[in-house]
Write a protein that holds these residues in place. Structure first.
Motif, short mmCIF file in Angstrom:
data_model
loop_
_atom_site.label_atom_id
_atom_site.label_comp_id
_atom_site.label_asym_id
_atom_site.label_seq_id
_atom_site.Cartn_x
_atom_site.Cartn_y
_atom_site.Cartn_z
N GLY A 1 -41.93 1.86 62.74
CA GLY A 1 -42.11 0.78 63.66
C GLY A 1 -41.95 -0.52 63.08
O GLY A 1 -41.60 -0.78 61.85
N ARG B 1 -41.91 0.11 68.76
CA ARG B 1 -43.30 0.26 68.48
C ARG B 1 -43.80 -0.77 67.29
O ARG B 1 -42.90 -1.25 66.35
CB ARG B 1 -43.92 1.52 67.92
CG ARG B 1 -43.64 2.56 68.94
CD ARG B 1 -44.89 2.63 69.85
NE ARG B 1 -44.53 3.69 71.14
CZ ARG B 1 -45.42 3.96 71.94
NH1 ARG B 1 -46.54 3.50 72.01
NH2 ARG B 1 -45.00 4.91 72.98
N ARG C 1 -46.05 2.96 63.35
CA ARG C 1 -46.21 4.44 63.94
C ARG C 1 -47.03 4.98 62.66
O ARG C 1 -46.70 5.13 61.49
CB ARG C 1 -45.03 5.27 63.92
CG ARG C 1 -44.16 4.74 65.36
CD ARG C 1 -43.04 5.74 65.27
NE ARG C 1 -43.31 7.10 65.62
CZ ARG C 1 -43.26 8.20 65.07
NH1 ARG C 1 -42.54 7.92 63.79
NH2 ARG C 1 -43.43 9.50 65.58
N ARG D 1 -37.14 1.51 60.77
CA ARG D 1 -38.01 1.11 61.86
C ARG D 1 -38.22 2.05 62.89
O ARG D 1 -39.25 2.37 63.65
CB ARG D 1 -37.63 -0.14 62.68
CG ARG D 1 -37.39 -1.42 61.79
CD ARG D 1 -36.78 -2.46 62.63
NE ARG D 1 -36.94 -3.92 61.57
CZ ARG D 1 -36.26 -4.71 62.14
NH1 ARG D 1 -35.72 -5.04 63.07
NH2 ARG D 1 -36.33 -5.86 61.24
N ARG E 1 -42.21 -3.75 69.84
CA ARG E 1 -43.18 -3.42 70.72
C ARG E 1 -42.78 -3.62 72.30
O ARG E 1 -42.73 -4.85 72.46
CB ARG E 1 -44.65 -3.29 70.71
CG ARG E 1 -45.57 -2.67 71.62
CD ARG E 1 -47.17 -2.89 71.16
NE ARG E 1 -47.29 -4.44 71.41
CZ ARG E 1 -47.70 -5.22 72.37
NH1 ARG E 1 -47.52 -4.34 73.56
NH2 ARG E 1 -47.95 -6.38 72.44
#
Length: 523
Positions: free
Chosen positions: A102, A412, A415, A98, A407
């Motif tokens: 993300g 996030r 990405r 991750r 996020r």
């Protein structure tokens, strides 16, 4: 209660950690403990079949041994490097990805990693079931065999249920029990495999080893790549799962060294024996393609065949346990909002469906197995290359586990640099590999000419390496060359707050990552 009693009790209770960072208070062990996990996983007789598979590409005996050894060492080293992320973050590998992809973007590689895990489990559990059924059919043919002497369908189903139940029980209980069980399995399977090799060596036709002509350079490279797909590339998403309980400051060289040794030592020896066997008996290769274990155990006397068949089942169950454990973590990393024990249980249903295909629909084990490996290796290799590059970024940022959060809480949603690199590498890789399975062939080889698909390039698997290098290179250019690297996002953090429940990596209040978020907010 003594520490020994506490450890024993933990080993028989369900592990509570999922895809959260393992708290420092629960860290334990030395990197040498990783050896037993990987050794037990790969000491199976299937390693001899791997040597026969690599030989079948068109290599001679000595090329097979050299190419296979090189492929094993290269891919095992990649697994070892990725395993270092386990103690640094306390996260399983597919939660640590991750950082690069993300929270939501990670669902793409995590899903395909999950398919990889499940495919291996289907293969291994199927082989364990047929091995046990074959044993019963030989011992009590009137009850467990058909008229032709082969295992009855009911016998295979019986063994499948037994193997799956045992695998599920240990994998659901979790990490500590697995680490203990694998040590004993390593000893038992290691000793019995050495005894098995004592029966195999006299079967080698030494005088005929030079009969097979050498393969060309591309075929040799294909042997290296095939060995990488057999042992290594399929494990890239496993490494951190078993290393994450090690103390945070565990030396990287220990993690890499013991992982590489445990992974490669048994398969290098077994590959060499397999190459020597098939080099002197070409018929063995054809027999192994349809029944990779039965073709080899047929060479044994009955008095050794019985206990060794039991050990084969144990070794395959050992591999299934560790893989099943990781597949439960993989499903959580995809975003399924269930506990690890529940996700692990769900896998039983999926495995049953896959085993049914391999047992009763597929006409060739080898064709299906090789095709599955090549397809999954394209995605897993690309993901692994991106993750290796991202380790540079993660180290510079102090292995900040906040980046595995949603996020606004350090992480996030996605990405695009990593996702674009993954998609590009995977599409190109699939277009450059071929498949002998008619179903898989529909989505491969579309970048090759007809001559390329039937020639050495298509069969060598070079597309897998090209995908890995292309994905890693594109991600490196975007991240470090063009500096497209946004910092952790804390825009939704409130004073003393952690990510909303149900939208996290299951961080607990005692974890360093949660305290890290709170500390940033207070400052």
């Amino acid at each position: 209660m003594s520490s020994e009693a506490q450890q024993g009790r933990r080993g028989t209770t369900v592990e509570s950690n999922g895809v959260n960072p393992v708290p420092d208070a629960e860290r334990r062990g030395k990197p040498r403990g990783l050896f037993a996990v990987w050794f037990a996983w790969n000491i199976s007789i299937l390693g001899i079949s791997y040597g026969i598979f690599v030989f079948g590409l068109g290599l001679n005996v000595w090329q097979t041994i050299v190419a296979g050894t090189a492929g094993y060492l290269i891919s095992a080293t990649l697994v070892g490097i990725l395993a270092v992320g386990g103690p640094r973050t306390g996260l399983p590998t597919l939660a640590q990805t991750r950082f690069a992809f993300g929270m939501k973007g990670n669902r793409i590689p995590a899903f395909f990693a999950y398919l990889s895990n499940m495919g291996w489990k289907v293969t291994i559990i199927t082989l364990a079931s047929t091995t046990g059924a074959n044993l019963f059919a030989k011992l009590w043919p009137s009850v467990f065999a058909d008229a032709d002497g082969s295992s009855a369908t009911s016998t295979i189903v019986l063994w499948f249920v037994l193997v799956l139940a045992l695998t599920m029980t240990v994998s659901v209980l979790g990490h500590e029990l697995i680490m203990k069980v694998e040590v004993w399995i390593s000893w038992v399977t290691g000793i019995m495999t050495v005894a098995f090799l004592g029966f195999m060596v006299p079967e080698i036709s030494w005088a005929h080893l030079g009969d097979t002509p050498a393969g060309g350079p591309l075929v040799f490279i294909g042997g290296i790549i095939m060995a990488m797909t057999l042992v290594g590339l399929g494990f890239l998403n496993y490494g951190g799962d078993f290393a994450r309980y090690l103390p945070r400051d565990t030396p990287a060289r220990g993690v890499i060294g013991w992982t590489v040794t445990g992974l490669s030592l048994p398969v290098v020896i077994l590959l060499a024996v397999g190459a020597l066997l098939v080099g002197g008996d070409s018929k063995l290769g054809a027999a192994t393609a349809s029944d990779p274990i039965g073709a080899l155990t047929a060479l044994l006397p009955m008095w050794f065949f019985v206990p060794f068949s039991v050990v084969i089942v144990i070794s395959l169950v050992s591999a299934a346990i560790t893989g099943m454990y990781s597949s439960g973590l993989a499903l959580m990393a995809v975003g399924v909002p269930l506990r690890r024990s529940v996700t692990t249980s769900i896998n039983a249903i999926i495995i049953a469906a896959g085993a049914f295909y391999l047992l009763f629909i597929s006409t060739s084990f080898l064709a299906t197995f090789q095709s599955f490996l090549s397809l999954i290796a394209v995605m897993m290799g690309t993901m692994g290359g991106i993750q290796l590059i991202d380790f540079i970024r993660q180290r510079r940022m102090g292995w900040n586990t906040d980046m595995a959060n949603p996020r606004g809480y350090g992480g996030r949603d996605g990405r695009w640099t990593a996702i674009l690199s993954l998609v590009t590498g995977t599409v190109v890789g699939l277009g450059l590999v071929t498949s002998s399975d008619p179903n898989f062939a529909k989505i491969t080889g579309f970048l090759l000419t007809e001559k390329g698909r039937t020639g050495v390039f298509g069969s060598s698997g070079l597309g897998i390496v090209i995908a890995l290098v292309l994905g890693a290179a594109l991600y490196a250019i975007l991240t470090f060359g063009l500096r497209l690297d946004p910092k952790p996002d804390y825009s939704l953090v409130t004073a003393g707050g952690a990510p909303p429940e149900g939208n996290t990596t299951e961080l607990r209040s005692s974890d360093p990552a949660v305290r890290h978020v709170a500390d940033r907010t207070e400052r």
